[in-house]
Motif scaffolding. Sequence first.
Motif, PDB file in Angstrom:
ATOM      1  N   ILE A 218      -8.616   3.983   8.847  1.00 24.56           N
ATOM      2  CA  ILE A 218      -8.747   3.182   7.649  1.00 24.56           C
ATOM      3  C   ILE A 218      -7.951   2.323   7.394  1.00 24.56           C
TER       4      ILE A 218
ATOM      5  N   LYS B  69      -3.454   8.360   1.105  1.00 23.48           N
ATOM      6  CA  LYS B  69      -4.171   9.587  -0.649  1.00 23.48           C
ATOM      7  C   LYS B  69      -4.939   9.867  -0.127  1.00 23.48           C
ATOM      8  N   ASP B  70      -5.673  10.187   1.467  1.00 22.21           N
ATOM      9  CA  ASP B  70      -6.907  10.982   1.964  1.00 22.21           C
ATOM     10  C   ASP B  70      -6.180  11.698   2.876  1.00 22.21           C
TER      11      ASP B  70
ATOM     12  N   GLY C  37       0.974  -1.179   0.181  1.00 21.47           N
ATOM     13  CA  GLY C  37       0.429   0.157  -0.095  1.00 21.47           C
ATOM     14  C   GLY C  37       0.711   1.492   0.065  1.00 21.47           C
TER      15      GLY C  37
ATOM     16  N   TYR D 189      -3.016   2.114   1.122  1.00 20.66           N
ATOM     17  CA  TYR D 189      -3.552   3.211  -0.092  1.00 20.66           C
ATOM     18  C   TYR D 189      -4.658   4.242  -0.020  1.00 20.66           C
ATOM     19  N   ALA D 190      -5.838   3.522   0.174  1.00 23.00           N
ATOM     20  CA  ALA D 190      -6.707   4.871   0.183  1.00 23.00           C
ATOM     21  C   ALA D 190      -6.500   6.160   1.316  1.00 23.00           C
TER      22      ALA D 190
ATOM     23  N   THR E  10       1.297   4.003  -3.266  1.00 23.55           N
ATOM     24  CA  THR E  10       1.578   5.806  -2.971  1.00 23.55           C
ATOM     25  C   THR E  10       2.576   6.678  -3.674  1.00 23.55           C
TER      26      THR E  10
ATOM     27  N   SER F   4      -3.505   7.648   8.971  1.00 17.49           N
ATOM     28  CA  SER F   4      -3.969   6.904   7.949  1.00 17.49           C
ATOM     29  C   SER F   4      -5.071   5.733   9.320  1.00 17.49           C
TER      30      SER F   4
ATOM     31  N   ARG G 288      -5.426  -1.705   0.221  1.00 18.07           N
ATOM     32  CA  ARG G 288      -6.569  -1.118  -0.328  1.00 18.07           C
ATOM     33  C   ARG G 288      -6.467   0.201  -0.121  1.00 18.07           C
ATOM     34  N   ASN G 289      -6.873  -0.049   1.451  1.00 18.68           N
ATOM     35  CA  ASN G 289      -7.187   0.787   2.809  1.00 18.68           C
ATOM     36  C   ASN G 289      -5.999   1.298   3.293  1.00 18.68           C
TER      37      ASN G 289
END
Length: 217
Positions: free
Chosen positions: A143, A111-112, A47, A107-108, A51, A140, A104-105
């Motif tokens: 998440i 990125k968030d 992850g 990475y998200a 990024t 992060s 996925r989480n």
Amino acid sequence: MNKANLMEQIIQQTQMRWAEVLEATFIHIQLVFFSMLMAVILGVLLGILITRVPSLVPLVLGGTGIMQTIPSLAVLGFLIPVFGIGVKTGIAALFLYSLLPIVRNTYAGIKDVDSATIEAAKGMGMTSKQILFKVELPLSVPIMMAGVRTAAVINVGNATLAAFIGAGGLGDFIFLGITRGIDGLIFLGAIPAAMLAIILEFVFNKLERWSTPEGLK
């Protein structure tokens, strides 16, 4: 079979096999724990990697996503020539199934992170490594924890299939109950597995709340 007979059968099987249930539960927990440990380590690293290298996003997320589309029993079958029959194959299959939500989480979550926060960190003279470990990852964590929770709960259910390749666990009772036509045995494996999933859901919910900064709750 009516409810009274089913309950009587469950009680009878529990009394006869309670020591076996405890042993199977312990093995089940081991399967989930070791597969999740490996999945968290690799999943978080992947992850973070995507990024930093956006060109790898389709490859990594696509590859881990494809794993979710392959039936569990098929994955076990593909891994038997590599790891043989037993615990190693069960752990390897559960590991592969756990990767997607964690990657996925992670990475998200990274990125968030608000770009203004990143710019402020850069303005303070932080290096990319410092920004990652002191800003992005801490923000992060909630998440990321949600991804770990999802993977862990799903893994508890998938681990029952490991019985088909001799890995043990609570799936042994389900498999035995199906082959012998004894519903009590099926529930003897299904009920503890469901309880484990509920306990994990509760624990990770608490961890998510604990790891969420006050301003984001």
